[in-house]
Design an enzyme around this catalytic site. Structure first.
Site, PDB file in Angstrom:
ATOM      1  N   SER A 294       0.815  -1.217   0.000  1.00  6.59           N
ATOM      2  CA  SER A 294       0.000   0.000   0.000  1.00  6.59           C
ATOM      3  C   SER A 294       0.851   1.271   0.000  1.00  6.59           C
ATOM      4  O   SER A 294       1.475   1.599  -0.992  1.00  6.59           O
ATOM      5  CB  SER A 294      -0.955  -0.042   1.199  1.00  6.59           C
ATOM      6  OG  SER A 294      -1.955   0.935   1.095  1.00  6.59           O
ATOM      7  N   ASP A 305       9.827   5.442 -10.598  1.00  8.09           N
ATOM      8  CA  ASP A 305       9.407   6.055 -11.864  1.00  8.09           C
ATOM      9  C   ASP A 305      10.190   7.328 -12.172  1.00  8.09           C
ATOM     10  O   ASP A 305      10.509   7.614 -13.331  1.00  8.09           O
ATOM     11  CB  ASP A 305       7.912   6.372 -11.828  1.00  8.09           C
ATOM     12  CG  ASP A 305       7.049   5.153 -12.117  1.00  8.09           C
ATOM     13  OD1 ASP A 305       7.608   4.067 -12.368  1.00  8.09           O
ATOM     14  OD2 ASP A 305       5.808   5.284 -12.080  1.00  8.09           O
ATOM     15  N   LYS A 319      -0.894  -4.185  -3.163  1.00  9.41           N
ATOM     16  CA  LYS A 319      -2.173  -3.589  -2.753  1.00  9.41           C
ATOM     17  C   LYS A 319      -2.247  -2.182  -3.335  1.00  9.41           C
ATOM     18  O   LYS A 319      -1.664  -1.243  -2.815  1.00  9.41           O
ATOM     19  CB  LYS A 319      -2.321  -3.535  -1.236  1.00  9.41           C
ATOM     20  CG  LYS A 319      -3.636  -2.899  -0.781  1.00  9.41           C
ATOM     21  CD  LYS A 319      -3.717  -2.830   0.738  1.00  9.41           C
ATOM     22  CE  LYS A 319      -5.003  -2.146   1.172  1.00  9.41           C
ATOM     23  NZ  LYS A 319      -5.050  -0.704   0.818  1.00  9.41           N
TER      24      LYS A 319
END
Length: 434
Positions: A294, A305, A319
């Site tokens: 999460s 990224d 998740k």
């Protein structure tokens, strides 16, 4: 010209017909829903008047609500007033209990992660353990909230958990004494010329504790000597979204951190970084494993990224859903999945997880050989299937050795930061696009 008008008018009639049809379908759906609710009311009345003993009306209704929510996904649930308060206390980082993050799987309670330095961790509870009994009583058939309620209690009171552990022939009875769980959001230390930061959980204190930790490390290691930071997110089950955003922002100067997307096309929220990297753009290595879930995955995904950090370890939990806490006044609260979150590259990690730039497996000690410590969202019954989810699924082993000398993943990070070994993924190429 006349033909164009005729076509236009035909289009209007067609649209009007579709609107009438849509309204008719909506009306029919609503009528069907009311019929189903009437059926529920009929069954409820028969149960409360004809069952062999007089049932508790409130429990009947609450269990019906829980059944409805559990049919949606493993993370949606109803909390009565007391459980809602417990939830608020846990996000503040202090509550009475054992110190484990759990989920429901196959009518058993599965341990996602024992929190460091808590009674459960000290007693030997492991990620991946299944709890079948609490104080000798079977918990099969109970809701997750009911089981958690039994495990919580006043400090100093004992509890016995019966554990089913993969690779162990017989169930294990583990005796634990409850304590006040004060979750230290951030642990840190100076490792010579490297700053080590371990985020235990994303509570209300996580970002402020991280700020203080970075400041203290910088005061102890001269800037020209500081090789970089290790951000350890292993066994971190997640927590508050706003804290994940703030933590990520601490290492970025610009760019999107995460976006959340709901059921409607325009139900999109984007969160961007502000100028000000607290680490002065020093190299960062992030550690993840199957216990990183999460909020942890939001941080790891954004830093990966943006090529701000190199990710080391194994596949994360996967998740990728957002739960909204909806207060219901004196009736408690609703924990409802309302959106999926996406990394800056537009990737949903639901049922997939974050793939490390450098995969490093952590060997299990001899006593755990043959024991399955794999955790992943894709294994959870009733989970929301991710758009990019494959048969490979998500998650990996969730084990971190207590002694840093035995920590293969951590030592790999230290060697990379000190230049003792090299890898194409470190440092990450800042010019590489999503």
């Amino acid at each position: 010209m006349i033909r164009k008008v005729i076509f236009f008018v035909a289009g209007v009639f067609l649209s009007a017909s579709l609107i009438v049809m849509a309204q008719s379908i909506t009306t029919n759906n609503e009528q069907n829903t009311y019929k189903q609710l009437a059926r529920f009311g009929d069954i409820f009345e028969r149960v409360r008047t004809q069952y062999v003993t007089i049932p508790d009306d409130q429990k009947l209704i609450e269990n019906a609500i829980n059944g409805m929510l559990l049919s949606l996904d493993p993370h949606s649930s109803y909390m009565d007033a007391e459980k809602a308060k417990d939830m608020r206390d846990s996000t503040k980082g202090e509550f009475g209990g054992l110190g484990i993050e759990v989920t429901m799987e196959n009518n058993l309670i599965k341990v996602v992660s024992p929190i460091d330095d808590t009674p459960a961790a000290k007693a030997g509870v492991l990620a991946g353990d299944f709890i079948s009994k609490i104080d000798g009583k079977q918990i099969s058939g109970q809701t997750l909230n009911e089981a958690v309620d039994q495990m919580r209690g006043p400090a100093g009171t004992p509890i016995t958990l019966t554990i089913n552990r993969f690779g162990v022939d017989k169930p294990l009875d583990i005796k634990i004494v409850r304590d006040i769980i004060k979750v230290k959001a951030v642990k840190y230390r100076v490792e010579g010329d490297i700053g080590y930061l371990r985020l235990i959980q994303f509570t209300e204190k996580t970002f402020s504790d991280l700020q203080a930790a970075i400041k203290d490390i910088q005061s102890k290691i001269p800037t020209d000597k500081l090789k970089g930071y290790v951000l350890d997110l292993r066994l971190n089950p997640g927590g508050l979204l706003d804290q994940a955003i703030s933590v990520t922002d601490a290492f970025l100067n610009k760019g999107e951190i995460v976006s959340t997307r709901g059921r409607k096309q325009n139900d999109v929220m984007r969160f961007d970084a502000k100028l000000g990297d607290l680490t002065d753009e020093k190299p960062i290595i992030v550690l993840i494993n199957g216990g990183s879930a999460s909020a942890s995955e939001i941080v790891a995904g954004a830093l990966q990224d943006h090529r701000r950090a190199t990710i080391i370890g194994t596949q994360s939990f996967g998740k990728g859903s957002v739960q909204t806490i909806i207060p219901l006044g004196e009736n408690g609260a609703l924990r409802l999945t309302t959106a999926l979150y996406y990394t800056p590259s537009g990737t949903s990690i639901q049922g997939i997880g974050i793939t490390p730039d450098i995969v490093v497996e952590q060997p299990l000690p001899e006593k755990y050989k043959g024991y399955d410590v794999t955790l992943g969202e894709s294994e959870l019954r009733g989970h929301i299937k991710g758009k990019q989810e494959s048969d490979k699924g998500s998650g990996s082993a969730a084990f971190v050795p207590r002694d840093p000398k035995d920590d293969v993943q951590l030592n790999e990070a230290y060697k990379l930061l000190r230049g003792e070994i090299t890898h194409a993924a470190f440092p990450p190429d800042p010019n590489k696009v999503f």
